[in-house]
Design a protein around this motif. Sequence first.
Motif, short mmCIF file in Angstrom:
data_model
loop_
_atom_site.label_atom_id
_atom_site.label_comp_id
_atom_site.label_asym_id
_atom_site.label_seq_id
_atom_site.Cartn_x
_atom_site.Cartn_y
_atom_site.Cartn_z
N GLY A 305 6.10 11.16 19.82
CA GLY A 305 5.14 10.07 20.08
C GLY A 305 4.62 9.44 18.80
O GLY A 305 3.53 8.86 18.77
N ARG A 306 5.41 9.57 17.71
CA ARG A 306 4.97 9.02 16.42
C ARG A 306 5.63 7.68 16.16
O ARG A 306 6.73 7.40 16.67
CB ARG A 306 5.39 9.94 15.28
CG ARG A 306 4.65 11.22 15.26
CD ARG A 306 4.87 11.88 13.89
NE ARG A 306 4.37 13.24 13.92
CZ ARG A 306 5.05 14.28 13.45
NH1 ARG A 306 6.23 14.12 12.91
NH2 ARG A 306 4.53 15.48 13.52
N ASP A 307 5.00 6.89 15.28
CA ASP A 307 5.61 5.65 14.82
C ASP A 307 6.83 6.01 13.97
O ASP A 307 6.70 6.68 12.95
CB ASP A 307 4.58 4.89 13.96
CG ASP A 307 5.11 3.55 13.49
OD1 ASP A 307 6.27 3.21 13.80
OD2 ASP A 307 4.34 2.83 12.83
N PRO A 308 8.04 5.58 14.38
CA PRO A 308 9.22 5.93 13.57
C PRO A 308 9.29 5.16 12.25
O PRO A 308 10.09 5.52 11.37
CB PRO A 308 10.41 5.54 14.46
CG PRO A 308 9.86 4.86 15.65
CD PRO A 308 8.38 4.82 15.58
N ALA A 309 8.47 4.12 12.10
CA ALA A 309 8.56 3.30 10.88
C ALA A 309 7.69 3.86 9.76
O ALA A 309 6.64 4.44 10.01
CB ALA A 309 8.15 1.87 11.20
N GLU A 310 8.16 3.68 8.54
CA GLU A 310 7.39 4.11 7.36
C GLU A 310 7.12 2.90 6.49
O GLU A 310 7.97 2.00 6.40
CB GLU A 310 8.23 5.13 6.56
CG GLU A 310 8.43 6.41 7.34
CD GLU A 310 9.47 7.32 6.71
OE1 GLU A 310 10.05 6.96 5.65
OE2 GLU A 310 9.72 8.39 7.29
N ILE A 311 5.96 2.91 5.82
CA ILE A 311 5.64 1.75 4.98
C ILE A 311 6.54 1.75 3.75
O ILE A 311 6.69 2.75 3.05
CB ILE A 311 4.15 1.77 4.57
CG1 ILE A 311 3.29 1.50 5.80
CG2 ILE A 311 3.88 0.73 3.47
CD1 ILE A 311 1.82 1.35 5.54
N LEU A 312 7.18 0.60 3.51
CA LEU A 312 8.01 0.43 2.32
C LEU A 312 7.19 -0.19 1.20
O LEU A 312 7.26 0.21 0.05
CB LEU A 312 9.15 -0.56 2.61
CG LEU A 312 10.43 -0.11 3.23
CD1 LEU A 312 11.40 -1.26 3.26
CD2 LEU A 312 11.02 1.06 2.46
N GLU A 313 6.41 -1.22 1.58
CA GLU A 313 5.62 -1.93 0.56
C GLU A 313 4.45 -2.64 1.20
O GLU A 313 4.60 -3.33 2.21
CB GLU A 313 6.52 -2.96 -0.16
CG GLU A 313 5.81 -3.64 -1.30
CD GLU A 313 6.74 -4.40 -2.25
OE1 GLU A 313 7.96 -4.45 -1.98
OE2 GLU A 313 6.22 -4.95 -3.24
N THR A 314 3.27 -2.43 0.62
CA THR A 314 2.10 -3.23 0.99
C THR A 314 1.88 -4.17 -0.19
O THR A 314 1.65 -3.73 -1.32
CB THR A 314 0.87 -2.31 1.19
OG1 THR A 314 1.22 -1.36 2.19
CG2 THR A 314 -0.33 -3.12 1.65
N PHE A 315 2.00 -5.45 0.06
CA PHE A 315 2.05 -6.41 -1.05
C PHE A 315 0.65 -6.68 -1.61
O PHE A 315 -0.31 -6.80 -0.84
CB PHE A 315 2.65 -7.73 -0.58
CG PHE A 315 4.14 -7.63 -0.35
CD1 PHE A 315 5.04 -7.99 -1.34
CD2 PHE A 315 4.63 -7.16 0.85
CE1 PHE A 315 6.41 -7.88 -1.13
CE2 PHE A 315 5.99 -7.05 1.08
CZ PHE A 315 6.88 -7.41 0.08
N ASP A 316 0.56 -6.80 -2.92
CA ASP A 316 -0.65 -7.36 -3.52
C ASP A 316 -0.37 -8.85 -3.77
O ASP A 316 0.72 -9.35 -3.43
CB ASP A 316 -1.02 -6.61 -4.81
CG ASP A 316 0.09 -6.67 -5.86
OD1 ASP A 316 1.06 -7.44 -5.67
OD2 ASP A 316 0.00 -5.95 -6.86
#
Length: 388
Positions: A305-316
């Motif tokens: 029941g987890r989000d399968p996606a992982e953060i690659l980049e949070t843009f500044d």
Amino acid sequence: MSTYTLHKYDSSPSLYLHIPFCRSKCPYCDFYSQVADQAQLDDYVDLLLRHLTWLSDNQVFSAPLGTVFFGGGTPSLLAPDQVASILQQLQRSVGLTGAVEISLETNPGTIGLACLQGFRQAGVNRLSFGVQSLHDDALQLLGRGHSAKEAVQAVSWARQAGFENVGCDLMFGLPGQSREDLLQDLSALLQLQPDHLSCYGLTVEAGTPFEQLALRGAMELPDEDEFPELYLTVHEQLSAAGFEHYEISNYARPGHHCRHNLAYWRRQTCFAVGAGAHSFIASDYGTRRAVPADLERYRRSLELGRDPAEILETFDRQGAMAETLYLGLRCSEGVSDADFRRWFGSGVAEAFPDAVRRCGKRLVLARGRWRFDQQGWLLFDHFISFFL
Ligand SMILES: C[S@@+](CC[C@H](N)C(=O)[O-])C[C@H]1O[C@@H](n2cnc3c(N)ncnc32)[C@H](O)[C@@H]1O
Ligand code: SF4
């Protein structure tokens, strides 16, 4: 509360679904895909449906979708009822706009008329065929499981099935290919009367059998002088035939631009479903996520029941400015200086004075928009590196 917050200006987001299966693996391709049997494909569709449920249960979806893209791999390996069940679930959970564009990448060697009719009935309204060449010897060299005749037949079946938006992919700069061969490919492709053409110069990708051949010197590829000639040949022939060269590798008849890809180049929100799929959420300066290209991990995340996606980049701000140019300057519409100022508080020339100066005549500001000319596109990686 969902970790995905949508930008308030994002009215019709997109959705990309990745189908990581192919009938056989082409020796030049490094897309995430593997050869699979029907049972694996059926099982994967269940995972996709679960993933869609997770996204709607977690209120990730915001507004009806403007575009849906089945990409791969080879989405044409799906059965029409599988495509229909995915689209029905989307209709129920998030909704589709009245003018939704629903694209499906199609390998001409995997498809018959009945299947194309089934896709059309399921709601698909845009097909993109991996034709690659209309020379049988080139198709053989590329390890494609179809002949030129079969590709021609598949495109004609698509019209018979009622598709009014049909695109083809062409590859050029193939080993041993002359300008004359390319002219013949273009002329044969134009006879199919496609609405859209994606024309890619062959890239020798790391880890592919083509890389092994190239390293052994067993593949004769175009040199630095020949490649620009081939690229400009494609541009001239397709422009003369009435196509708009609207992105470095993409051409469309009026009104037939791929809206899904335009949303990507414009940095608009695109959700992603499936192993190996990437999403972009246009809140703040933007966040990219990736679902790992690993079927077992994908299954485990969904079972837990987890989000399968992982953060690659949070843009500044700096990263978002650079990416806005990296994606926007690929397109003939370019980047509006006024929009750029509204998003980031300064115009392009103030934000990147050195890069703009180093691009010289290749990058022009005309009628409020920054654009590369054809030479700028030809050396895009070189010029854009000044901004990154
Ligand atoms: C996902 S495939 C299209 C659908 C289907 N898998 C097929 O091949 O028919 C996307 C396209 O990328 C292009 N492509 C893949 N690898 C490439 C490479 N190494 N160099 C240039 N173009 C490539 C091909 O034109 C291909 O049609
Ligand atoms: S080019 Fe298309 S069919 Fe060939 S391996 Fe890549 S994704 Fe599969």
